[in-house]
Design a protein around this motif. Structure first.
Motif, PDB file in Angstrom:
ATOM      1  N   PHE A 172       0.828  -1.202   0.000  1.00 60.74           N
ATOM      2  CA  PHE A 172       0.000   0.000   0.000  1.00 60.74           C
ATOM      3  C   PHE A 172       0.867   1.259   0.000  1.00 60.74           C
ATOM      4  CE2 PHE A 172       1.056  -0.804   4.378  1.00 60.74           C
ATOM      5  CZ  PHE A 172       1.172   0.442   4.978  1.00 60.74           C
ATOM      6  N   ARG A 173       0.238   2.362  -0.420  1.00 59.79           N
ATOM      7  CA  ARG A 173       0.823   3.686  -0.302  1.00 59.79           C
ATOM      8  C   ARG A 173      -0.155   4.551   0.488  1.00 59.79           C
ATOM      9  NH1 ARG A 173       3.075   5.037  -4.661  1.00 59.79           N
ATOM     10  NH2 ARG A 173       2.837   3.034  -5.730  1.00 59.79           N
ATOM     11  N   PRO A 245      -8.640  -3.067  -2.768  1.00 59.85           N
ATOM     12  CA  PRO A 245      -7.490  -2.584  -3.537  1.00 59.85           C
ATOM     13  C   PRO A 245      -7.935  -1.738  -4.740  1.00 59.85           C
ATOM     14  CG  PRO A 245      -7.377  -4.965  -3.167  1.00 59.85           C
ATOM     15  CD  PRO A 245      -8.762  -4.532  -2.819  1.00 59.85           C
ATOM     16  N   GLY A 246      -7.005  -0.873  -5.193  1.00 54.98           N
ATOM     17  CA  GLY A 246      -7.178  -0.160  -6.453  1.00 54.98           C
ATOM     18  C   GLY A 246      -7.871   1.177  -6.379  1.00 54.98           C
ATOM     19  N   SER A 247      -8.029   1.777  -5.203  1.00 56.08           N
ATOM     20  CA  SER A 247      -8.637   3.100  -5.105  1.00 56.08           C
ATOM     21  C   SER A 247      -8.234   3.748  -3.794  1.00 56.08           C
ATOM     22  CB  SER A 247     -10.167   2.998  -5.187  1.00 56.08           C
ATOM     23  OG  SER A 247     -10.661   2.243  -4.081  1.00 56.08           O
ATOM     24  N   TRP A 248      -8.368   5.092  -3.767  1.00 53.39           N
ATOM     25  CA  TRP A 248      -8.068   5.816  -2.545  1.00 53.39           C
ATOM     26  C   TRP A 248      -9.178   5.585  -1.522  1.00 53.39           C
ATOM     27  CZ3 TRP A 248      -3.461   7.529  -1.449  1.00 53.39           C
ATOM     28  CH2 TRP A 248      -2.586   7.870  -2.479  1.00 53.39           C
ATOM     29  N   GLN A 249      -8.782   5.303  -0.274  1.00 54.28           N
ATOM     30  CA  GLN A 249      -9.718   5.031   0.798  1.00 54.28           C
ATOM     31  C   GLN A 249      -9.278   5.783   2.053  1.00 54.28           C
ATOM     32  OE1 GLN A 249     -12.471   3.120   0.333  1.00 54.28           O
ATOM     33  NE2 GLN A 249     -11.878   2.691  -1.793  1.00 54.28           N
ATOM     34  N   GLY A 250     -10.229   5.982   2.987  1.00 54.19           N
ATOM     35  CA  GLY A 250      -9.880   6.613   4.252  1.00 54.19           C
ATOM     36  C   GLY A 250     -10.941   7.597   4.687  1.00 54.19           C
ATOM     37  N   PRO A 251     -10.585   8.491   5.586  1.00 54.91           N
ATOM     38  CA  PRO A 251      -9.311   8.568   6.328  1.00 54.91           C
ATOM     39  C   PRO A 251      -9.212   7.471   7.404  1.00 54.91           C
ATOM     40  CG  PRO A 251     -10.472  10.697   6.331  1.00 54.91           C
ATOM     41  CD  PRO A 251     -11.456   9.662   5.904  1.00 54.91           C
ATOM     42  N   ILE A 252      -7.978   7.033   7.642  1.00 60.48           N
ATOM     43  CA  ILE A 252      -7.677   6.034   8.669  1.00 60.48           C
ATOM     44  C   ILE A 252      -6.680   6.656   9.640  1.00 60.48           C
ATOM     45  CG2 ILE A 252      -6.701   3.765   9.144  1.00 60.48           C
ATOM     46  CD1 ILE A 252      -7.576   2.885   6.385  1.00 60.48           C
ATOM     47  N   GLU A 253      -6.958   6.497  10.930  1.00 61.35           N
ATOM     48  CA  GLU A 253      -6.099   7.107  11.946  1.00 61.35           C
ATOM     49  C   GLU A 253      -5.006   6.150  12.375  1.00 61.35           C
ATOM     50  OE1 GLU A 253      -6.565   9.654  16.100  1.00 61.35           O
ATOM     51  OE2 GLU A 253      -8.086   8.166  15.551  1.00 61.35           O
ATOM     52  N   SER A 254      -3.811   6.676  12.596  1.00 66.44           N
ATOM     53  CA  SER A 254      -2.689   5.925  13.162  1.00 66.44           C
ATOM     54  C   SER A 254      -2.164   6.688  14.367  1.00 66.44           C
ATOM     55  CB  SER A 254      -1.570   5.748  12.134  1.00 66.44           C
ATOM     56  OG  SER A 254      -0.851   6.959  11.972  1.00 66.44           O
ATOM     57  N   GLY A 255      -1.073   6.231  14.928  1.00 62.77           N
ATOM     58  CA  GLY A 255      -0.459   6.944  16.030  1.00 62.77           C
ATOM     59  C   GLY A 255       0.183   8.246  15.611  1.00 62.77           C
ATOM     60  N   TYR A 256       0.349   8.450  14.313  1.00 63.20           N
ATOM     61  CA  TYR A 256       0.973   9.669  13.806  1.00 63.20           C
ATOM     62  C   TYR A 256      -0.056  10.729  13.434  1.00 63.20           C
ATOM     63  CZ  TYR A 256       4.783   6.320  13.271  1.00 63.20           C
ATOM     64  OH  TYR A 256       5.717   5.357  13.497  1.00 63.20           O
ATOM     65  N   LEU A 260      -4.776   8.783   4.059  1.00 63.99           N
ATOM     66  CA  LEU A 260      -5.553   8.217   2.955  1.00 63.99           C
ATOM     67  C   LEU A 260      -4.753   7.061   2.398  1.00 63.99           C
ATOM     68  CD1 LEU A 260      -6.830  11.439   1.088  1.00 63.99           C
ATOM     69  CD2 LEU A 260      -7.976  10.084   2.873  1.00 63.99           C
ATOM     70  N   ILE A 261      -5.420   5.950   2.090  1.00 65.78           N
ATOM     71  CA  ILE A 261      -4.754   4.691   1.747  1.00 65.78           C
ATOM     72  C   ILE A 261      -5.109   4.275   0.323  1.00 65.78           C
ATOM     73  CG2 ILE A 261      -4.495   2.249   2.361  1.00 65.78           C
ATOM     74  CD1 ILE A 261      -3.355   4.144   4.416  1.00 65.78           C
ATOM     75  N   TRP A 262      -4.071   3.810  -0.395  1.00 61.40           N
ATOM     76  CA  TRP A 262      -4.270   3.123  -1.679  1.00 61.40           C
ATOM     77  C   TRP A 262      -3.650   1.732  -1.539  1.00 61.40           C
ATOM     78  CZ3 TRP A 262      -5.971   4.953  -6.740  1.00 61.40           C
ATOM     79  CH2 TRP A 262      -5.815   3.982  -7.750  1.00 61.40           C
ATOM     80  N   VAL A 263      -4.483   0.698  -1.549  1.00 59.69           N
ATOM     81  CA  VAL A 263      -3.990  -0.673  -1.439  1.00 59.69           C
ATOM     82  C   VAL A 263      -3.696  -1.192  -2.838  1.00 59.69           C
ATOM     83  CG1 VAL A 263      -4.504  -3.016  -0.679  1.00 59.69           C
ATOM     84  CG2 VAL A 263      -5.287  -1.074   0.682  1.00 59.69           C
ATOM     85  N   ASP A 264      -2.419  -1.490  -3.104  1.00 58.34           N
ATOM     86  CA  ASP A 264      -2.026  -2.046  -4.403  1.00 58.34           C
ATOM     87  C   ASP A 264      -2.436  -3.507  -4.518  1.00 58.34           C
ATOM     88  OD1 ASP A 264      -1.035   0.278  -5.377  1.00 58.34           O
ATOM     89  OD2 ASP A 264       1.083  -0.217  -5.063  1.00 58.34           O
TER      90      ASP A 264
END
Length: 329
Positions: A172-173, A245-256, A260-264
């Protein structure tokens, strides 16, 4: 007058023949000794003494060996000392160094024996733990004697296949939105950026312009759940693996912050075939056999003991589900 004690008339004690003819010619001390030897009690004592001495000669007491002052080093002992010396990356020991090694071994043995003689091994927690550890090693040596057949191993794998399940993996990116820069607007800004990126490719330059710089990587290839969780946190990893996979998704929270996630690509969890993990299955089977051997051996040993606990401890152990072999007053 006729003497009534005349030996010729057969009357009186003098007329009885001696018990043993040889006593007539023996001296008084010899006659007394022979009478003593004919006593049953004396014979019993003598036979018992002979049996006791014979048993002691054939079965020496264990204490006798432990108090021996003889220390004997064999060729194997010297060879082991030399091997241990070489294992440290040193050249072969010189005669002087070998004498020093022998002196160290002798010193160790002397101190060990003297410590046992003083009872220093009694009540020592470290000694107890070391001996218990050596017993555990003995259990493992016994359990490692047998090799499983392939059919036996395969049958075991079928019953325990879930232990070999492969965790899901993802490539992912992401685009990062920093709470330090945006404050409370970070999530809202990420959601607005997602609306602008819908339908656009993963490598669009517009995404980099909308997001903030990230201190680590922007792309992660073929990472397991554990690796993703270690980098971004478990909740982030769980949410990411649920994205298509294959599209922008989110928002997803992390510790940072927010992403926004793109799953390859996404590889779901699966149980591998036996042929894929046969060697790993054998390792696990062996570990199970060792654990089972330790359990059975310990239970057999424990059954020979009575465990006595004080009153308060009895209640605590009972509440914790103590084994039925435990006995308390």
């Amino acid at each position: 007058m006729i003497d009534a004690t005349n030996p010729l008339d057969g009357g009186g004690d003098c007329a009885r023949p001696p018990e043993h003819a040889s006593d007539a010619f023996a001296s008084p001390p010899e006659r007394r000794l022979r009478r003593w030897l004919r006593e049953p009690l004396v014979q019993f004592v003598l036979v018992g003494a002979v049996l006791f001495l014979g048993y002691q000669a054939l079965h020496p007491s264990p204490d006798a060996g432990s108090s021996s002052t003889r220390i004997e080093l064999t060729d194997d002992d010297l060879r082991q000392m030399s091997v241990a010396w070489l294992a440290q990356g040193r050249p072969a020991p010189t005669p002087e160094q070998m004498r020093s090694l022998v002196d160290m071994r002798v010193r160790e043995e002397i101190l060990y024996r003297e410590a046992l003689a003083l009872g220093l091994d009694k009540g020592d927690t470290i000694v107890k733990r070391r001996l218990a550890q050596k017993m555990e090693f003995l259990f493992e040596d016994v359990s490692a004697l047998r090799e499983p057949t392939r059919e036996e191993l395969k049958a075991w794998f079928e019953k325990n296949s879930e232990r070999f399940a492969l965790a899901p993996r993802a490539s992912f990116r992401h685009l990062y939105f920093s709470p330090d820069r945006r404050g409370a607007r970070a999530r809202e800004d990420a959601a607005r950026a997602l609306d602008k990126l819908r339908g656009k490719p993963a490598t669009t330059q517009e995404g980099a312009a909308l997001a903030d710089p990230f201190m680590f990587q922007d792309y992660y290839g073929d990472r397991s759940f554990e690796e993703i969780a270690k980098l971004f946190g478990p909740r982030f990893a769980q949410a990411l693996l649920r994205q298509p996979p294959g599209s922008w998704q989110g928002p997803i929270e992390s510790g940072y912050g927010w992403h926004l996630i793109w799953v390859d690509s996404l590889t779901p969890a699966r149980v591998p075939a036996f042929d894929e993990v046969e060697m790993e299955a054998k390792t696990e089977w062996t570990a199970d056999q060792r654990a089972e051997t330790r359990r059975r051996t310990y239970e057999a040993m424990r059954a020979r003991y009575e465990i006595v606990l004080p009153g308060p401890a009895k209640q605590d152990v009972s509440a914790a589900g103590a084994p039925s072999t435990t006995k308390v007053p």
